[in-house]
Design an enzyme around this catalytic site. Structure first.
Site, short mmCIF file in Angstrom:
data_model
loop_
_atom_site.label_atom_id
_atom_site.label_comp_id
_atom_site.label_asym_id
_atom_site.label_seq_id
_atom_site.Cartn_x
_atom_site.Cartn_y
_atom_site.Cartn_z
N ASN A 77 -20.35 -26.58 -19.08
CA ASN A 77 -19.83 -25.96 -17.91
C ASN A 77 -19.88 -27.00 -16.69
O ASN A 77 -18.93 -27.17 -16.10
CB ASN A 77 -20.72 -24.63 -17.55
N ARG A 127 -3.28 -19.91 -23.87
CA ARG A 127 -4.21 -20.59 -24.78
C ARG A 127 -4.21 -20.07 -26.01
O ARG A 127 -4.50 -18.74 -26.14
CB ARG A 127 -5.48 -20.74 -24.03
N HIS A 173 -14.98 -11.45 -19.74
CA HIS A 173 -13.76 -11.61 -19.30
C HIS A 173 -12.74 -10.91 -18.75
O HIS A 173 -11.71 -11.16 -18.31
CB HIS A 173 -13.03 -12.58 -20.66
N HIS A 221 0.28 -16.89 -16.31
CA HIS A 221 -1.09 -16.44 -17.03
C HIS A 221 -1.11 -14.97 -17.68
O HIS A 221 -2.02 -14.65 -18.26
CB HIS A 221 -1.79 -16.40 -15.83
#
Lengths: 715, 531
Positions: A45, A387, A604, A447
């Site tokens: 991170n 992704r 998420h 997105h």
């Protein structure tokens, strides 16, 4: 109230998030290898934080910008703040590793050995390993003059060796950019850099009788330096690692888009260095040499009292012999709707399906696309990809579909940071198969996670849609919590098709009846929903907003929530990461409560619930509440109307607020405090959701049912 | 939205047909893809639109620029791709029409050809009369479902980019239809040419619109009961002011509210409207002028509220497609009514005209296996039959030629130029010479139309001959086809000597064309048709 009193600085908030992950590394209730995993995550991170956030702040500071952030801090202020916090965090990381984890692992027979602790058998093994596997791959680079200093790759380990003068023997290395005997530095030292190759393991397993023992690669190199640099006088050596700025703008007008992307990826290799990590035992001379060669400031140097790049520890986490040191696996459970043997189109025609990943497996989403590829009635498939996984089954299914004559359109976002190369490769492969590939929309990242299958059926054209909060990546679908929604609702499907037409340039955006789309009307829709709660509260009608997001940074949204709170709206937010909103401040945000869950699965999903005067509105979405999501990306907000799906989603949302095992609450001073267990006992949201998924499945597949379902030959 | 239940369907329970309509307008090309079920229901699947600048060229210079043409080609190619995806290939499933921007261009044929060559789309001839018909069809369901609003006179107005269309209704019937060169895009062009500051916008527009309204002064007789507004701009106003249409697809907007909203809109530039309301630039450009036009028109017609219907040209075209070429009863009755009024103007023999038409339609129906023509041609025949003798008003000599001229140069509700020509030709050929290549009008037709004219004319000759006595004594007909003999059984009469005589000449064209023998008989001589 000035800005610093009304808002938190974003970077500071992120560092708090990383801190919460670090706390899981310190949490003795977690099995030790899980703690190692969390520690490794804090390190990777921070790498990304440096690459992107510190990189962009450095550029801003260097340009003399006086722009301030939401909390009123300049770039310089923030860099100072970051430095201070990270120095603290680094101390904690190493404290955790050296004082708790390594000793703890050793107790469980997982041992890191220093060179001095090796047995002779191990030394022999390592000697031949070094000769056979390592020597031929490493390319030491001698630095006699400043210009000899090589371009080091970012985020890659390296060893720097300081050699004394004398013994004039030629250096063994392949690349030798200078004459022997010439003066290298003022003090007469010469340096050699040994970058690690990407295919070399950092953690080297050692032969042992029982347990697991390992040596780090840098220690191995240090052990056999004389073989690498024969007849040289080694004065000292240190591991080092740099991080380069990766925050670049893509020039989308520059003609060949694909080529620009390639160039961007390559230029990352030579951008400015924003962090230099090296061992705290390195001499001042060594440090000065590296500092000047890499053009880093004092403030960019981080000295470590242990091994660098703790993300490498991740490879210990999965060691097969130690399952007892990890949490029990929670294999994703099949969704109950798909157990009857009907094909996916039949199931989704009858009812909408809500899936909570990773508690429920990702198979239905894969099946939708795989079935679409094979089904003779399917006319077209439209999909966004942001992704994906390395061996993406989804991409395979899409290429199959195109090859079997379906019209396949894929919006493949090339600008997905760090995944650009992978996506470029996919783009070429999809195009070769006959897929119509769109590389994204100029100026906006796509997105939204959306898939539409158009099928001709006996009763006419029917469309099946998948909406998700997570990427089309079957690997991360088992690691992150996300929501999938499958439906054949005609209006949602028509909206979805109109969204695709807009993104792919086929049409001017049409009016959407149910969906909201960023950057067109998503922000407005959200502000309207908040406004309605505010107005209701002012009118004395009960009002409530419940939300789960990954980040809350956008000032307009925060201000709207403040206004709502001031009117009396009850606001409960579960924000995994960055939160610039200050809750619980008198006169500002008394009615707002913010919690965060950090647990085995990365949170998420994005879920929103508005009381709406009793006519409750429930949504899932692809967007976090950051300005870039709301104004500069293609994002979707999807209403969930099916009663059964709503019930389940609402229930899941509540679970996060009951969590008292892995949850922290954000206090008005910016710190987080663990939500304590109270009388009702422990409640761990992720465990609850997993149990729920299991129960739903068992209820359907329970053999002790009294109705038997016979198989006939025409099934 | 459903059609009249009176539509006769022959197929049932078939998979719905997927079709598309494309409307090439002054500032955008829009496509609607829909499914038509066997019962006439239209289910929308997808709509696309892209901006083009046809109107900008043709309204100012009268020619569509090469750039604009290629732009249209680009858009249509994209739309073609989407149709391929749905498997919509047959020209019968696709209707492409061009509105005023295309119509007014002097190079419209070149435009049409270029489109065809580049994309395979055939631009349908679609003139004002056809537009009126489709508009009427679109509002038809509202007239029925909300009869309470339409008890008196109604004016239906659609403000488009280049033109404003009016339909004046008396209850459900069309009194007349008109199109005026008053359009939002034209108004915008005028504004731009003045280059006036924002504050003067309203004044300039008002004066332009008033001038246009002068032209329609004489059309307004009594107070109209209702003002129905159509068009994308007024629909937008409804969505902003009333939150949208309810499921009934009709909304009531007060003129006062509209005026206030229009004020606001006119105070902003199109660019700021585009970003504020998420409109495309062409839509933002037309919004202010269009709303002001509606407001001023409504005021002119003394209405206090506007009825806005949520239906557009593409919806009307889809409804037509859903009826597979057969116009609904209500449309047909409007058209026939219009033709009857025309005939009355020329003092025709109403009973003979009606009866000829009646017989002609019977023959058309019964002889389908022979002629193979679709329903559109039945309407053509019907109208030709009604109007075949109006030329007598001018001169008995060569009256068939006068009939043709009068038909072609009159207005028939819902019938466009192309069909007027066909009707005129069928009327012309109901006596004397059969079609010759040297004949004006006939020589310009394509093969299908020429053959159709010949077939229809041959049928009209027979129908007219059967009422040679002008007594309408043949009540009705039956057909029996035996080999190459077409037996026509006349009911209600026994002595057909006069008709036989007439048919010797009148039936010749039919016999030549279809290679058969026509035998007329009564029920006694030929027997009733048992089948």
């Amino acid at each position: 109230m000035n800005r610093s009193e009304s808002y938190f600085n974003r970077e500071s908030s992120w560092l708090n998030f990383n801190q919460r992950v670090l706390e899981q590394a310190f949490n003795a209730a977690n099995p030790i290898l899980e703690r190692v995993k969390f520690l490794a995550i804090t390190a990777s991170n921070l790498d990304e934080f440096f690459m992107v956030r510190v990189g962009s702040l450095s550029i801003a500071a260097a340009s003399g910008s006086n722009q301030t952030d939401i909390a009123g801090l300049t770039a310089q202020d923030q860099l100072k703040l970051i430095r201070k916090r990270i120095l603290e965090q680094n101390q904690l990381q190493y404290g955790c590793l050296l004082d708790e984890l390594l000793p703890g692992l050793a107790e469980h027979r997982i041992q890191r050995l220093e060179p001095g602790q090796l047995s002779s058998r191990q030394r022999e093994y390592l000697a031949s390993y070094f000769e056979e596997e390592i020597v031929s791959i490493l390319s030491p680079i001698a630095v006699e003059r400043p210009e000899d200093f090589p371009v080091l790759r970012g985020a890659r380990m390296c060893v720097c060796v300081r050699l004394g003068n004398g013994s004039g023997g030629k250096l063994r290395p392949k690349t030798f950019a200078g004459e022997s005997g010439s003066d290298a530095s003022e003090t007469g030292s010469r340096f050699v850099l040994i970058p690690f190759a990407s295919n070399l393991p950092r953690i080297i397993s050692l032969p042992r009788d029982a347990g697991y023992e390992f040596l780090l690669l840098e220690d191995l190199i240090g052990l056999f330096l004389d073989r690498l640099l024969p007849e040289q006088k080694v004065l000292e050596w240190t591991p080092l690692r740099i991080i380069r700025n990766a925050d670049f703008e893509l020039d989308e007008e520059a003609g060949d888009f694909l080529r620009e992307m390639q160039q961007l990826i390559t230029s990352r290799a030579t951008s400015d260095c924003v962090r230099l990590e090296l061992s705290e035992y390195a001499s001042e001379e060594m440090r000065k040499f590296l500092q000047s060669s890499l053009a880093v400031e004092d403030d960019d140097i981080y000295l470590a009292r242990g091994p660098l790049d703790l993300s490498a520890l991740m490879s210990l986490v999965g060691l097969p012999q130690f399952p007892h040191l990890r949490e029990a696996a929670w294999p994703p459970v099949p969704a109950p709707e798909f157990t009857s043997g009907e094909n996916i189109f039949e199931v989704v025609s009858q009812r909408d399906v809500l899936l909570l990943h990773p508690y429920q497996n990702y198979d239905p989403v894969l099946e939708l696309i795989q079935n679409a590829a094979r089904d003779p009635g399917v006319l077209a498939i439209k999909q966004t990809l942001y992704r994906t996984s390395r061996d993406s089954k989804i991409v395979s299914a899409l290429t199959d579909a195109a090859e079997s004559g379906k019209h396949v359109t894929v919006v493949l976002e090339l600008k997905a940071r760090f995944d650009e190369q992978r996506n470029i490769n996919w783009a070429k492969r999809l195009e070769r198969a006959g897929v119509d590939v769109i590389y994204g929309v100029s100026g906006l990242k796509t997105h939204a996670k959306l898939c539409v299958v158009v099928r001709r059926e006996k009763g006419g054209i029917k469309r099946y849609v998948h909406f998700g909060t997570g990427n089309y990546n079957e690997v991360t679908a088992n690691l992150y919590s996300d929501v999938s929604f499958l439906t054949s609702d005609a209006q949602l499907a028509m909206d979805a098709v109109h969204v695709f037409n807009a993104i792919t340039g086929l049409s001017v955006p049409q009016t959407l009846e149910k969906l909201s789309l960023a950057p067109i009307n998503l922000r407005e829709s959200l502000l309207d929903l908040i406004e309605i709660e505010t107005a209701n509260a002012e009118a004395g009608i009960p009002a409530e907003i419940v939300g789960k997001l990954n980040s809350l940074v956008d000032q307009r949204m925060i201000d709207a929530l403040y206004k709502a709170s001031q009117a009396g709206v009850k606001v409960r937010l579960n924000i995994r990461g960055i939160c610039c909103l200050r809750p619980g401040v008198k006169g500002l945000s008394e009615n707002i409560r913010v919690t965060s869950v950090v647990d085995r699965f990365l949170e998420h999903s994005r879920i929103l619930q508005f009381r709406h005067g009793g006519d409750q509105k429930l949504f899932i979405g692809s967007a976090d509440w950051m300005t870039r999501n709301l104004d500069r990306r293609i994002e979707l907000l999807i209403p969930i109307e099916d009663p059964a799906c709503r019930q389940r989603l609402s229930d899941a949302l509540e679970a996060y607020f009951k969590d008292n095992v892995s949850a922290s609450e954000l206090r008005s001073d910016g710190t987080y405090r663990r939500v304590p267990v109270r009388k009702k006992g422990e409640f761990r949201s992720q465990a609850y959701l997993y149990e729920q998924a299991q129960t739903l499945y068992e209820n359907v597949t329970n053999p002790r049912t009294t109705v038997f379902r016979a198989h006939r030959s025409n099934d | 939205m459903n059609l009249d239940p009176a539509i006769n369907r022959t197929e049932t329970n078939e998979t719905p047909q997927v079709v598309a309509v494309i409307d090439i307008g002054a500032s955008s090309i829009r496509m609607q893809i829909a499914e038509l079920s066997w019962d006439g229901t239209v289910r929308k699947l997808e709509s696309l639109s892209q901006a083009v600048s046809i109107g900008r060229d043709s309204f100012t210079r009268g020619v569509i620029s090469k750039e604009s043409i290629e732009d249209c080609v680009r858009v249509l190619k994209i739309y073609r791709q989407r149709l391929v995806e749905y498997g919509i290939n047959s020209p019968k499933s696709i209707r492409v029409v061009g509105t005023s921007g295309v119509r007014e261009a002097s190079n419209r044929l070149a435009f049409q050809d270029r489109i065809y060559i580049a994309t395979g789309f055939e631009l349908e001839p679609f003139d004002e009369a056809e537009l009126h018909r489709v508009t009427y069809l679109g509002i038809q369901p509202f007239l029925k479902a909300h009869a309470e609003y339409f008890s008196g006179d109604t004016v239906v107005s659609e403000v488009g980019g280049g033109t404003t269309e009016f339909l004046f209704l008396n209850r459900e019937d069309v009194a007349f239809a008109r199109t005026f060169r008053l359009g939002a895009l034209r108004l915008r062009r005028v504004l731009d040419s003045y280059d006036a500051p924002q504050a003067k916008t309203r004044r300039i527009l008002e004066s332009q619109i008033s001038q246009a309204i002068q032209q329609i002064q004489h059309l307004v007789h009594d107070e109209t009961a209702a003002y129905v507004a159509m068009g994308g701009d007024i629909r937008f106003a409804v969505s902003q002011l009333l939150g949208g249409f309810q499921s009934s697809n009709i909304a009531r907007l007060s003129v006062k509210q509209l005026q206030e909203f229009t004020e606001e809109i006119l105070e902003s530039t199109p660019d700021s409207l585009a970003s504020q309301f998420h409109l495309s630039l062409p839509d933002a450009n037309s919004l202010g002028p269009a709303l002001l036009t509606h407001a001023m028109l409504a005021k002119h017609f003394h209405s206090e509220e506007l009825l806005v219907v949520n239906v557009n040209l593409r919806d009307g075209l889809l409804m037509e497609m859903a009826s597979h070429g057969r116009w609904s009863e209500s449309i047909q009755s409007q058209i026939v009514r219009s033709a009857t009024l025309l005939g009355k103007k020329y003092d025709f023999d109403l009973n003979h005209a009606n009866h000829t038409a009646y017989l002609a339609c019977q023959l058309f129906d019964q002889w389908r296996p022979l002629h193979g023509m679709d329903n559109r041609f039945q309407m053509i025949l019907h109208l030709a039959a009604l109007l075949h003798e109006i030329g007598v008003y001018v001169n008995l000599r060569s009256y068939h030629k006068h009939s043709m001229y009068l038909i072609q140069n009159s207005e028939l509700f819902g019938i466009g130029e192309r069909d007027l020509l066909l009707i005129g030709l069928v009327a012309r050929y109901h006596r004397r010479a059969t079609p010759q290549p040297s004949h004006e009008g006939y020589s310009l037709l394509d093969r299908e139309s020429r053959v159709a004219v010949a077939k229809l004319a041959s049928i009209l000759r027979i129908a007219s001959a059967l009422d040679v006595t002008r007594s309408q004594r043949i009540a009705h007909l039956q057909t029996r086809i035996v080999g190459d003999e077409v037996q026509l059984i006349a009911a209600g009469v026994s002595d057909l000597a006069v008709e036989h005589l007439e048919l010797r000449d009148a039936g010749a064209m039919f016999e030549d064309l279809f290679g058969c023998r026509l035998i007329l008989g009564s029920e006694e001589t030929l027997g009733k048709d048992e089948s």
